[in-house]
Enzyme design. Structure first.
Site, PDB file in Angstrom:
ATOM      1  N   LYS A  22      45.323 -51.526  -9.765  1.00  0.00           N
ATOM      2  CA  LYS A  22      44.290 -50.859 -10.430  1.00  0.00           C
ATOM      3  C   LYS A  22      43.775 -49.428  -9.884  1.00  0.00           C
ATOM      4  CE  LYS A  22      40.005 -52.501  -9.086  1.00  0.00           C
ATOM      5  NZ  LYS A  22      39.008 -51.617  -8.709  1.00  0.00           N
ATOM      6  N   ASN A  23      43.492 -49.489  -8.693  1.00  0.00           N
ATOM      7  CA  ASN A  23      43.082 -48.139  -8.232  1.00  0.00           C
ATOM      8  C   ASN A  23      43.755 -46.962  -8.295  1.00  0.00           C
ATOM      9  OD1 ASN A  23      40.904 -49.623  -7.922  1.00  0.00           O
ATOM     10  ND2 ASN A  23      41.053 -49.936  -5.668  1.00  0.00           N
ATOM     11  N   CYS A 118      26.056 -49.386  -6.541  1.00  0.00           N
ATOM     12  CA  CYS A 118      26.450 -50.456  -6.949  1.00  0.00           C
ATOM     13  C   CYS A 118      26.344 -51.638  -5.981  1.00  0.00           C
ATOM     14  CB  CYS A 118      28.029 -50.467  -7.523  1.00  0.00           C
ATOM     15  SG  CYS A 118      28.937 -50.220  -6.030  1.00  0.00           S
ATOM     16  N   ARG A 123      27.054 -45.546  -2.450  1.00  0.00           N
ATOM     17  CA  ARG A 123      28.132 -44.673  -3.069  1.00  0.00           C
ATOM     18  C   ARG A 123      27.721 -43.344  -3.788  1.00  0.00           C
ATOM     19  NH1 ARG A 123      32.227 -48.942  -5.762  1.00  0.00           N
ATOM     20  NH2 ARG A 123      33.676 -47.528  -5.131  1.00  0.00           N
ATOM     21  N   ASP A 308      38.643 -53.422   1.220  1.00  0.00           N
ATOM     22  CA  ASP A 308      38.820 -54.239  -0.225  1.00  0.00           C
ATOM     23  C   ASP A 308      39.544 -55.582   0.272  1.00  0.00           C
ATOM     24  OD1 ASP A 308      37.909 -52.216  -1.674  1.00  0.00           O
ATOM     25  OD2 ASP A 308      39.676 -51.576  -2.238  1.00  0.00           O
ATOM     26  N   ARG A 400      37.985 -57.519 -13.801  1.00  0.00           N
ATOM     27  CA  ARG A 400      38.138 -56.471 -13.733  1.00  0.00           C
ATOM     28  C   ARG A 400      39.331 -55.886 -12.875  1.00  0.00           C
ATOM     29  NH1 ARG A 400      32.750 -53.276 -11.779  1.00  0.00           N
ATOM     30  NH2 ARG A 400      34.344 -51.750 -12.072  1.00  0.00           N
TER      31      ARG A 400
HETATM   32  C1  EPZ Z   1      38.072 -46.446  -3.754  1.00  0.00           C
HETATM   33  O1  EPZ Z   1      36.631 -46.134  -4.187  1.00  0.00           O
HETATM   34  C2  EPZ Z   1      38.244 -47.757  -4.327  1.00  0.00           C
HETATM   35  N1  EPZ Z   1      38.246 -47.531  -5.992  1.00  0.00           N
HETATM   36  C3  EPZ Z   1      37.541 -48.718  -3.728  1.00  0.00           C
HETATM   37  O2  EPZ Z   1      38.007 -50.075  -4.266  1.00  0.00           O
HETATM   38  C4  EPZ Z   1      37.785 -48.930  -2.369  1.00  0.00           C
HETATM   39  O3  EPZ Z   1      36.777 -49.805  -1.914  1.00  0.00           O
HETATM   40  C5  EPZ Z   1      37.396 -47.394  -1.846  1.00  0.00           C
HETATM   41  O4  EPZ Z   1      38.131 -46.309  -2.432  1.00  0.00           O
HETATM   42  C6  EPZ Z   1      37.574 -47.503  -0.368  1.00  0.00           C
HETATM   43  O5  EPZ Z   1      38.884 -47.737  -0.034  1.00  0.00           O
HETATM   44  C7  EPZ Z   1      39.018 -46.739  -6.647  1.00  0.00           C
HETATM   45  O6  EPZ Z   1      40.034 -46.375  -6.269  1.00  0.00           O
HETATM   46  C8  EPZ Z   1      38.778 -46.882  -7.946  1.00  0.00           C
HETATM   47  P1  EPZ Z   1      35.304 -43.580  -1.105  1.00  0.00           P
HETATM   48  P2  EPZ Z   1      35.975 -44.630  -3.872  1.00  0.00           P
HETATM   49  O7  EPZ Z   1      34.917 -42.550  -1.924  1.00  0.00           O
HETATM   50  O8  EPZ Z   1      36.788 -43.651  -4.189  1.00  0.00           O
HETATM   51  C9  EPZ Z   1      31.045 -42.751   0.779  1.00  0.00           C
HETATM   52  C10 EPZ Z   1      37.533 -51.982  -5.458  1.00  0.00           C
HETATM   53  O9  EPZ Z   1      37.278 -53.247  -5.043  1.00  0.00           O
HETATM   54  N2  EPZ Z   1      30.942 -41.690  -0.061  1.00  0.00           N
HETATM   55  O10 EPZ Z   1      36.611 -43.495  -0.277  1.00  0.00           O
HETATM   56  O11 EPZ Z   1      34.678 -44.651  -4.463  1.00  0.00           O
HETATM   57  C11 EPZ Z   1      30.919 -44.180   0.038  1.00  0.00           C
HETATM   58  O12 EPZ Z   1      29.635 -44.153  -0.275  1.00  0.00           O
HETATM   59  C12 EPZ Z   1      37.002 -51.125  -5.064  1.00  0.00           C
HETATM   60  O13 EPZ Z   1      38.798 -52.107  -6.126  1.00  0.00           O
HETATM   61  C13 EPZ Z   1      30.369 -40.775  -0.018  1.00  0.00           C
HETATM   62  O14 EPZ Z   1      29.059 -40.867   0.862  1.00  0.00           O
HETATM   63  O15 EPZ Z   1      35.520 -44.939  -2.352  1.00  0.00           O
HETATM   64  C14 EPZ Z   1      31.621 -45.117   0.640  1.00  0.00           C
HETATM   65  O16 EPZ Z   1      30.911 -45.370   1.737  1.00  0.00           O
HETATM   66  C15 EPZ Z   1      35.696 -50.964  -4.608  1.00  0.00           C
HETATM   67  N3  EPZ Z   1      30.248 -39.445  -0.737  1.00  0.00           N
HETATM   68  C16 EPZ Z   1      32.840 -44.257   1.446  1.00  0.00           C
HETATM   69  O17 EPZ Z   1      32.411 -43.053   1.396  1.00  0.00           O
HETATM   70  C17 EPZ Z   1      31.198 -39.412  -1.593  1.00  0.00           C
HETATM   71  O18 EPZ Z   1      30.821 -38.340  -2.284  1.00  0.00           O
HETATM   72  C18 EPZ Z   1      34.182 -44.609   0.785  1.00  0.00           C
HETATM   73  O19 EPZ Z   1      34.045 -44.153  -0.414  1.00  0.00           O
HETATM   74  C19 EPZ Z   1      32.109 -40.045  -1.725  1.00  0.00           C
HETATM   75  C20 EPZ Z   1      32.217 -41.216  -1.033  1.00  0.00           C
END
Ligand code: EPZ
Length: 422
Positions: A22-23, A118, A123, A308, A400
């Site tokens: 998915k991701n 969320c 996030r 995850d 999802r």
């Molecule tokens: C991806 O989300 C995945 N989603 C998530 O999968 C997964 O949990 C996550 O990576 C971590 O591995 C997809 O790929 C579509 P991040 P993403 O940006 O890209 C903080 C699932 O269940 N952050 O690496 O949104 C953020 O708040 C899901 O399939 C900032 O502070 O994750 C979080 O605490 C849920 N500022 C951390 O970094 C930013 O600009 C990791 O987020 C971006 C992120």
């Protein structure tokens, strides 16, 4: 709304095929916006999040044809007729923000709704924004939307992310493919989904090196062309089904899986006493001798233990012998499954980013629900080993990210069914 009913106690045996990730697919689909030639993805998963991304791309003027029952997505973005990702789509799925980098690179402009918080955390998008600003974009927040513009086009830069964000890495790398000159992205995310995206971009003519390491270098090119790319296996689906026999007992082969996709997770699972072995088709997981052992887990960026899979691991540790401590370091509010597992008789104490789980002999079925995808599936896994019936509601979260969860589990002997709601 549909519910899933699981009757615990059946041992599992057989094979489960692993779908495309998915991701990975949610990042690969927006890559179509970078080129006026067709991009075709094979091994796509059949999930509601993929439908949401389809609706978003179509709203921008792309064509998305779903073929072979959704396994193949043939996309074309010859004309982009709209550069705004609407709030009503983005609020449903945060990954909608992955159109920002591609639109900006191809059209020089993009308006993307800020996703908002969320269930698992706030996030924010600051890392995406500062990376794209370093490439020359001007980005302003107005009426809840990020208005991004690159009047003179994007220009390569050296960028160091304050955190190795998966989504920001994807947005920045996609934008940099069409920027003038060289971009060096430091502290880049290393997840297999990033590697898969880079492979696809390279097949489209992008010049990128270093994927899978923390420094990615992109040499901008004038245009990208069409390509066909097979989506990598879903390591989170794989890890989820690896936990199923660990809880219920038995032996499962995950077809299409690979231990390389989940190094830390496989090591931890083996640490609980579950055997994990590679096979010609994927890998095999077996629990033969009694209860799993307690183990401590800390979520980390790749190659560490993935956030995850934290909820699913907790479901296993609820009935392990001894006390385990799980530490969640990626998201600030990702223990919502804990109170639901407690309703099933688990002993869990959540304190800040830590959860202490004292294993009990057996959980008992109950009516439960969860507010996110991985939390929901952890309740199904817990139900596989529980006494009696577990009814999991709000199943739309599951749809999802897990394709035909009840069919895949019942094919290996689980007693599980979906009850259709109005
Ligand atoms: C991806 O989300 C995945 N989603 C998530 O999968 C997964 O949990 C996550 O990576 C971590 O591995 C997809 O790929 C579509 P991040 P993403 O940006 O890209 C903080 C699932 O269940 N952050 O690496 O949104 C953020 O708040 C899901 O399939 C900032 O502070 O994750 C979080 O605490 C849920 N500022 C951390 O970094 C930013 O600009 C990791 O987020 C971006 C992120």
């Amino acid at each position: 709304m549909d519910s899933i009913i699981v009757t615990g106690g059946a041992e599992l045996k057989g094979q489960i095929p692993i779908a495309g990730a998915k991701n990975a697919c949610l990042a690969l689909m927006p890559a179509t916006l970078l080129s006026d030639e067709p991009l075709t993805l094979t091994n796509a998963p059949r999930l509601s999040d993929i439908k949401t991304m389809t609706v978003l791309l179509e709203s921008l003027g792309a064509e998305v044809r779903s073929m072979q029952e959704g396994r193949v997505l043939a996309m074309s973005s010859h004309d982009l007729t709209n550069l705004t990702a609407d709030y009503d789509i983005v609020r449903k799925m945060r990954a909608s923000n992955l159109v920002l980098g591609p639109l900006l690179a191809r059209a020089g402009r993009a308006v993307v709704s800020l996703p908002g918080g969320c269930a698992i955390g706030a996030r924010p998008m600051d890392i995406h924004v500062s990376g794209l600003e370093a490439l020359g974009a001007e980005i302003e927040l107005k009426d809840g939307y990020l208005h991004a513009e690159a009047r003179k086009g994007l220009k390569g830069a050296v960028i160091e992310q304050r955190f190795a964000s998966v989504g920001a890495t994807e947005n920045i790398v996609m934008a940099a493919t069409l920027a003038r000159g060289t971009t060096v992205l430091k502290n880049a995310a290393r997840e297999p989904e990033i590697v898969d995206l880079v492979r696809c971009l390279r097949a489209m003519g992008a010049q990128i090196e270093g994927e899978g390491t923390s420094t990615i270098e992109v040499q901008g090119v004038d245009r990208l062309h069409g390509a066909t790319h097979a989506v990598v296996a879903d390591r989170i689906e794989m890890g989820t089904y690896m936990i199923a026999p660990a809880i219920a007992g038995g032996e499962i082969e995950l077809v299409g899986g690979s231990m390389d996709l989940l190094p830390a997770f496989c090591e931890k699972l083996e640490g609980t006493g579950i055997s994990v072995t590679p096979t010609a088709n994927g890998l095999k997981v077996a629990r033969s001798n009694g209860r799993a052992r307690a183990i401590d887990v800390r979520t980390e960026i790749f190659p560490g233990f993935p956030t995850d899979l934290q909820a699913q691991m907790m479901a296993l540790l609820c009935t392990a012998n001894g006390t385990s401590v799980l530490e969640e370091t990626i998201f600030e509010n990702r223990f919502m499954h804990a109170p639901e597992l407690v309703r099933m008789g688990a002993e869990i104490d959540v304190h800040g980013g830590h959860a202490t789980v004292t294993g009990v002999e057996r959980l008992r079925g109950a009516r439960v629900m969860a507010t996110d995808l991985r939390a929901s599936v952890s309740l199904i896994l817990a139900g596989l080993g529980a006494e009696g019936e577990t009814v999991v509601s709000r199943v739309y979260h599951l749809d999802r990210g897990y394709e035909r969860v009840e069919e895949k589990l019942s094919a290996v002997g689980a007693r599980i069914e979906r009850v259709r709601g109005e």
